[in-house]
Design a protein around this motif. Sequence first.
Motif, PDB file in Angstrom:
ATOM      1  N   ALA A 119       0.832  -1.203   0.000  1.00 37.93           N
ATOM      2  CA  ALA A 119       0.000   0.000   0.000  1.00 37.93           C
ATOM      3  C   ALA A 119       0.866   1.253   0.000  1.00 37.93           C
ATOM      4  O   ALA A 119       0.617   2.217  -0.752  1.00 37.93           O
ATOM      5  CB  ALA A 119      -0.927  -0.004   1.211  1.00 37.93           C
ATOM      6  N   SER A 120       1.903   1.263   0.843  1.00 35.47           N
ATOM      7  CA  SER A 120       2.778   2.429   0.931  1.00 35.47           C
ATOM      8  C   SER A 120       3.459   2.704  -0.411  1.00 35.47           C
ATOM      9  O   SER A 120       3.505   3.849  -0.871  1.00 35.47           O
ATOM     10  CB  SER A 120       3.830   2.201   2.020  1.00 35.47           C
ATOM     11  N   ASP A 121       3.978   1.665  -1.047  1.00 40.32           N
ATOM     12  CA  ASP A 121       4.647   1.846  -2.338  1.00 40.32           C
ATOM     13  C   ASP A 121       3.688   2.419  -3.373  1.00 40.32           C
ATOM     14  O   ASP A 121       4.039   3.321  -4.154  1.00 40.32           O
ATOM     15  CB  ASP A 121       5.200   0.501  -2.834  1.00 40.32           C
ATOM     16  N   LEU A 122       2.463   1.902  -3.421  1.00 39.11           N
ATOM     17  CA  LEU A 122       1.481   2.364  -4.412  1.00 39.11           C
ATOM     18  C   LEU A 122       1.105   3.820  -4.166  1.00 39.11           C
ATOM     19  O   LEU A 122       0.995   4.611  -5.115  1.00 39.11           O
ATOM     20  CB  LEU A 122       0.232   1.476  -4.347  1.00 39.11           C
ATOM     21  N   LEU A 123       0.918   4.206  -2.920  1.00 41.71           N
ATOM     22  CA  LEU A 123       0.542   5.585  -2.614  1.00 41.71           C
ATOM     23  C   LEU A 123       1.679   6.554  -2.936  1.00 41.71           C
ATOM     24  O   LEU A 123       1.436   7.657  -3.451  1.00 41.71           O
ATOM     25  CB  LEU A 123       0.131   5.707  -1.146  1.00 41.71           C
ATOM     26  N   TRP A 124       2.916   6.152  -2.649  1.00 46.24           N
ATOM     27  CA  TRP A 124       4.041   7.022  -3.020  1.00 46.24           C
ATOM     28  C   TRP A 124       4.118   7.183  -4.531  1.00 46.24           C
ATOM     29  O   TRP A 124       4.403   8.276  -5.043  1.00 46.24           O
ATOM     30  CB  TRP A 124       5.353   6.445  -2.472  1.00 46.24           C
ATOM     31  N   ARG A 125       3.896   6.094  -5.263  1.00 40.38           N
ATOM     32  CA  ARG A 125       3.899   6.196  -6.733  1.00 40.38           C
ATOM     33  C   ARG A 125       2.799   7.133  -7.210  1.00 40.38           C
ATOM     34  O   ARG A 125       2.992   7.920  -8.146  1.00 40.38           O
ATOM     35  CB  ARG A 125       3.726   4.813  -7.357  1.00 40.38           C
ATOM     36  N   ALA A 126       1.642   7.060  -6.595  1.00 41.24           N
ATOM     37  CA  ALA A 126       0.537   7.948  -6.980  1.00 41.24           C
ATOM     38  C   ALA A 126       0.903   9.401  -6.734  1.00 41.24           C
ATOM     39  O   ALA A 126       0.624  10.276  -7.571  1.00 41.24           O
ATOM     40  CB  ALA A 126      -0.722   7.577  -6.193  1.00 41.24           C
ATOM     41  N   ILE A 127       1.547   9.686  -5.594  1.00 41.11           N
ATOM     42  CA  ILE A 127       1.940  11.067  -5.281  1.00 41.11           C
ATOM     43  C   ILE A 127       2.935  11.582  -6.318  1.00 41.11           C
ATOM     44  O   ILE A 127       2.815  12.702  -6.834  1.00 41.11           O
ATOM     45  CB  ILE A 127       2.535  11.144  -3.862  1.00 41.11           C
ATOM     46  N   ARG A 128       3.937  10.757  -6.625  1.00 42.68           N
ATOM     47  CA  ARG A 128       4.945  11.196  -7.603  1.00 42.68           C
ATOM     48  C   ARG A 128       4.302  11.478  -8.962  1.00 42.68           C
ATOM     49  O   ARG A 128       4.652  12.448  -9.639  1.00 42.68           O
ATOM     50  CB  ARG A 128       6.041  10.140  -7.730  1.00 42.68           C
ATOM     51  N   LEU A 129       3.365  10.642  -9.363  1.00 37.26           N
ATOM     52  CA  LEU A 129       2.727  10.836 -10.661  1.00 37.26           C
ATOM     53  C   LEU A 129       1.842  12.081 -10.654  1.00 37.26           C
ATOM     54  O   LEU A 129       1.812  12.837 -11.640  1.00 37.26           O
ATOM     55  CB  LEU A 129       1.893   9.599 -11.035  1.00 37.26           C
ATOM     56  N   CYS A 130       1.150  12.328  -9.559  1.00 40.29           N
ATOM     57  CA  CYS A 130       0.366  13.565  -9.436  1.00 40.29           C
ATOM     58  C   CYS A 130       1.274  14.785  -9.561  1.00 40.29           C
ATOM     59  O   CYS A 130       0.924  15.781 -10.222  1.00 40.29           O
ATOM     60  CB  CYS A 130      -0.383  13.607  -8.106  1.00 40.29           C
ATOM     61  N   GLU A 131       2.426  14.728  -8.930  1.00 36.22           N
ATOM     62  CA  GLU A 131       3.357  15.857  -9.005  1.00 36.22           C
ATOM     63  C   GLU A 131       3.853  16.055 -10.429  1.00 36.22           C
ATOM     64  O   GLU A 131       3.973  17.188 -10.909  1.00 36.22           O
ATOM     65  CB  GLU A 131       4.532  15.618  -8.054  1.00 36.22           C
ATOM     66  N   GLU A 132       4.123  14.956 -11.136  1.00 37.49           N
ATOM     67  CA  GLU A 132       4.546  15.072 -12.532  1.00 37.49           C
ATOM     68  C   GLU A 132       3.435  15.670 -13.396  1.00 37.49           C
ATOM     69  O   GLU A 132       3.698  16.401 -14.352  1.00 37.49           O
ATOM     70  CB  GLU A 132       4.944  13.702 -13.080  1.00 37.49           C
ATOM     71  N   ASN A 133       2.182  15.376 -13.055  1.00 34.53           N
ATOM     72  CA  ASN A 133       1.039  15.892 -13.805  1.00 34.53           C
ATOM     73  C   ASN A 133       0.604  17.276 -13.339  1.00 34.53           C
ATOM     74  O   ASN A 133      -0.391  17.811 -13.833  1.00 34.53           O
ATOM     75  CB  ASN A 133      -0.159  14.945 -13.673  1.00 34.53           C
ATOM     76  N   ARG A 165      -1.848  19.103  -7.976  1.00 34.67           N
ATOM     77  CA  ARG A 165      -1.516  19.336  -6.576  1.00 34.67           C
ATOM     78  C   ARG A 165      -2.623  18.843  -5.653  1.00 34.67           C
ATOM     79  O   ARG A 165      -2.358  18.313  -4.571  1.00 34.67           O
ATOM     80  CB  ARG A 165      -1.245  20.817  -6.351  1.00 34.67           C
ATOM     81  N   LEU A 166      -3.884  19.030  -6.057  1.00 35.83           N
ATOM     82  CA  LEU A 166      -4.978  18.525  -5.235  1.00 35.83           C
ATOM     83  C   LEU A 166      -4.922  17.009  -5.146  1.00 35.83           C
ATOM     84  O   LEU A 166      -5.075  16.428  -4.067  1.00 35.83           O
ATOM     85  CB  LEU A 166      -6.322  18.970  -5.820  1.00 35.83           C
ATOM     86  N   GLY A 167      -4.683  16.351  -6.277  1.00 35.15           N
ATOM     87  CA  GLY A 167      -4.592  14.895  -6.268  1.00 35.15           C
ATOM     88  C   GLY A 167      -3.493  14.405  -5.348  1.00 35.15           C
ATOM     89  O   GLY A 167      -3.679  13.460  -4.574  1.00 35.15           O
ATOM     90  N   ALA A 168      -2.332  15.051  -5.410  1.00 38.54           N
ATOM     91  CA  ALA A 168      -1.212  14.647  -4.552  1.00 38.54           C
ATOM     92  C   ALA A 168      -1.572  14.827  -3.075  1.00 38.54           C
ATOM     93  O   ALA A 168      -1.276  13.969  -2.236  1.00 38.54           O
ATOM     94  CB  ALA A 168       0.033  15.451  -4.906  1.00 38.54           C
ATOM     95  N   ALA A 169      -2.231  15.930  -2.750  1.00 33.11           N
ATOM     96  CA  ALA A 169      -2.590  16.181  -1.355  1.00 33.11           C
ATOM     97  C   ALA A 169      -3.612  15.166  -0.852  1.00 33.11           C
ATOM     98  O   ALA A 169      -3.554  14.722   0.300  1.00 33.11           O
ATOM     99  CB  ALA A 169      -3.134  17.604  -1.209  1.00 33.11           C
ATOM    100  N   GLN A 198      -1.830  12.089  -0.027  1.00 33.38           N
ATOM    101  CA  GLN A 198      -1.018  12.268   1.182  1.00 33.38           C
ATOM    102  C   GLN A 198      -1.832  12.018   2.453  1.00 33.38           C
ATOM    103  O   GLN A 198      -1.306  11.487   3.435  1.00 33.38           O
ATOM    104  CB  GLN A 198      -0.421  13.680   1.205  1.00 33.38           C
ATOM    105  N   LEU A 199      -3.110  12.376   2.434  1.00 41.05           N
ATOM    106  CA  LEU A 199      -3.938  12.126   3.617  1.00 41.05           C
ATOM    107  C   LEU A 199      -4.033  10.634   3.907  1.00 41.05           C
ATOM    108  O   LEU A 199      -3.937  10.201   5.063  1.00 41.05           O
ATOM    109  CB  LEU A 199      -5.342  12.714   3.415  1.00 41.05           C
ATOM    110  N   GLN A 214       1.985  18.818   4.764  1.00 39.70           N
ATOM    111  CA  GLN A 214       2.153  19.165   3.352  1.00 39.70           C
ATOM    112  C   GLN A 214       0.799  19.263   2.659  1.00 39.70           C
ATOM    113  O   GLN A 214       0.548  20.184   1.870  1.00 39.70           O
ATOM    114  CB  GLN A 214       3.013  18.110   2.652  1.00 39.70           C
ATOM    115  N   ALA A 215      -0.086  18.306   2.946  1.00 44.05           N
ATOM    116  CA  ALA A 215      -1.413  18.328   2.330  1.00 44.05           C
ATOM    117  C   ALA A 215      -2.197  19.559   2.774  1.00 44.05           C
ATOM    118  O   ALA A 215      -2.857  20.222   1.952  1.00 44.05           O
ATOM    119  CB  ALA A 215      -2.166  17.052   2.684  1.00 44.05           C
TER     120      ALA A 215
END
Length: 993
Positions: free
Chosen positions: A907-921, A924-928, A931-932, A953-954
């Motif tokens: 779960a942790s790995d998948l959520l970190w990947r999602a955050i990184r991809l949101c940042e690349e896209n 910012r709302l998606g990344a935040a 993060q919750l 951060q969120a």
Amino acid sequence: MSLAPDDGLIFRLLGMIEVIGSKEQMPTPPRRQRTVLTALLLEANRVVGMEQLIYLVWEHSPPSTARAQIQICVSALRREFTRAGVDAQIETRQPGYLLRVAADKIDISLFERRVAAADLAVRQGRLEDAATILRAALSLWRGPALNGAGATLQSKAIRLEEKRLAALENCVEAELSLGRHHALIGELHSVVTENPLRERLRGQLMVALYRAGRQPEALEVYRAGRDLFIERLGLEPSDQLRRLERAILTDDEVLRLDHEDRAQVAAHNVVSPHQLPAATSDFIGRQEVVARVQDVLSGDHMTMHVVNISGKAGIGKSALAVHVAHRVAAETYPDGQLYCDLRGTHAQPATPAEVLGRFLSALGVMGSSLPDGVDERADMYRSMLAHRRVLVVLDDAASESQVHQLLPGSPSCGVIVTSRARLTGLAGSHLVEVDCMNSDDSRELLGRIIGRQRLESEPVAVPALIDAVGGLPLALRIIGARLAARPHWPLASLVGRLSDERHRLDELAHGDMVVRASLSLTYDGLAPEARRMMRLMSLLEAENLPSWTASALTNDDHRSFDLVERLVDAQLVDVVGTDITGLPRYRFHDLIRLYAKEQAAAHETLDTQLTSVERVVGGWLAMAEQAHRRLYGGDFTLLHGHGKRWQPPAQHLDQVLQDPMSWLESEHQNLCAAVLQAADAGLDELCWDLAITLVTLFESRSRFDDWQQTHERALEAVRRAGNKRGTAALLCSLGSLHHSQRRMDATRAALVPALDLFTELDDTHGMALARRNLGLLEYTEGRPEVAQRIFEQSLSGFEQVGDVIGRAHVVSHLAQLSLDRGENELAADQLRDALGMCREISSPRVEAQLLYRLGGAMLAQGRYEQARQLLTSVLTMVQRSGDTVGESYALHSLGLIHSRMRMVEEASDLLWRAIRLCEENVDRLGAARVQLDLAQLVAQRGEAFHAIAIVEQAIATFQELRLASWESKALAVLEKVAAQSPLSAAATSNGGF
């Protein structure tokens, strides 16, 4: 090689925080003082604001005496510095404090300097030095960074840990290249165990084992990693790791290391662009000028070398620049070459923002990660070229202002700028003026084009030809091409034609008229139909032209191809590649296009010019429409105007649109240029229609710059024309853009007038689209009841006009509202209905979006395994289509599912990947939002400080975006994870670590 000593360090942050004075080591400061000290050290020699320090100590609940307590902490630190003999000062500077200290006295700064020095050593081929420096850098670490600094600084610690791992990987790469594989195996086994999903480390361990003669173990490391990736991520290893496994299986000689290969192996991960055009094969003469430019670019790199090649049109500036660039590239600039035509002679020269975007993409930056502002792009560009040896060629610059922000800041880089003007405002540049070719070089050039035998057969005519064009390279090439195309012509006949041109020699000696007069020789030799084709082709503003545009210009599909090929034979048009059908793509040389446009103005009526452009833009629109239909199953969620379409041949459409999204991506520059040209030409219906249709591309590829530019220019055009429907459609689409970028005020400012205009026009479809977007806005801003009412109105409109995909979209949003209310069964039924609509007309992209929502419903119902299987298939679908926005959403949901299934690491790995991809896209709302969920997962693992930092951060993001409802949710999460902190009961403790 020498290294800065470690024993001179005063501040040690790479482990337990320590302060070492000349008299004694300072005792560990109390918690608040420790937080203040760490914050000042992380921004050493820069001012840290009082508000920031207050936030770091108390977060969102500072006491009324917070400022006074910070001042007390600073005073106490100053006293301790004096008592321990610490060679540093804390100065009061508005709006806070500045800690002044030499950079080499802080271990973090010393670490970063050593890493930079090692990077330079690798680029210079000094692998021994690089390995030694990196080992010295890594030795500075005594444990987790900022250990004891408090939860609010943990995000900084995470970034430092990432830098440590990257430095370790680079060190191992260098040592593998030096043949130290035996010594590395034990260390790599340990590090891979600690970081099992880090593919580069795993690959390095495989290489070390293989070179140590332990092939079976190397393969087992791969297989264990593959099983882990599939189990945790649902993904296969990367292509690079799979290729490494195949190489080990086949005992590929590329894995064997010898002395000559070491530098290449060590640098295999460096992104090195090679954008130089092909050098001119028959480049002649210029030895003195070439030597001068080469000497400047190859000199000692104490400062950046800039060469400005200047001269009149047609003198050969570009050819000279590319020729010299190829000569110095390999030895002096091995890290790559960047090239861009700045289009200084065009009506709309390339902007610095546009060029920086292209250069950053070539350096490995994803399009969705590009900063919006030109200053931010320039900062990123200079940072990426720091310590690298890259040559930048800027062709056809209009002025100094166009070039300034494109100059690297690194003295290791070189720059060549070509321009008609003398760019004397470029500080430190070397001006090189190019003159006409001498008679010997001119004769050699003509001989290479038409053949030496023919040249020698008319010894009297040759110098006359050279004299007639004054040794101008472009004119010589044109003459040579004309003679080569007509081998039956005697050279003397062309001498006569040149003599008949009044004032030809004077014109050749003075500026632009020389190019114009020389080009007329070739132009006059064309058949009337070919001349007309050349004139019409010059009207199009595009990077390059596919073959069908010629047919559209003349509205004749039978002879257009042959006519363009005649222009190619005459060297008036260049072939610059082929499309997927195998047909050529064409481009004018800038000067020839300018000449052709003048001829068009003289010989084609304004009505003819407008009609020709209209047909080509209509062709782009017809193809973009077809691409959208193939992606969505029809003209759904899209408004169209009444502009005239021009239909390319059906067979051609079928070939180029086999992969509609790939075609849109490959043609996006031409498509955007067509929108802008249509706007300038007053073709308002075509202009807004094409801009709207291209949102299919802009949205899925996060091309926000193109989205905004095309729509704003189109909006100007429709407003000038009084086109209310086009205005409403563009405002509605701009509302979607602003919402994607989380600019909520701008979203409402666009959507409200769009709905008003659609209502005035009684446009049911337009009202449905505007209401759908307004419903999304209300939902995002935390007003679900309002969103529900608006979505229902939108659904009614889509039902009236038969927009199946529009209905499916709105139903999926209504299902989300049902999920939010806990009505999970209702949500699942709604989503199944929407899927049924979608599958009736075959729309894979929308189907993936609906399946994503259905997975969320299953998650809410506790059907975790079914949800996991469904979302895994959605992830595969969006990855295959290149939909990075959809990918970030799928990863987020999969992370939640794995969390509920108590698969914490996955779960942790998948959520970190999602955050990184949101940042690349730039989402910012998606990344935040992710993060919750990540923070709660981290808190469950007992890492409350880390969880708090993530939530903070969120919260900062929600506050900046002014999303009160999300901020409230985040504060609730913060309270929840803070309660799990072991220090939660000691809210005001001043104790030790």
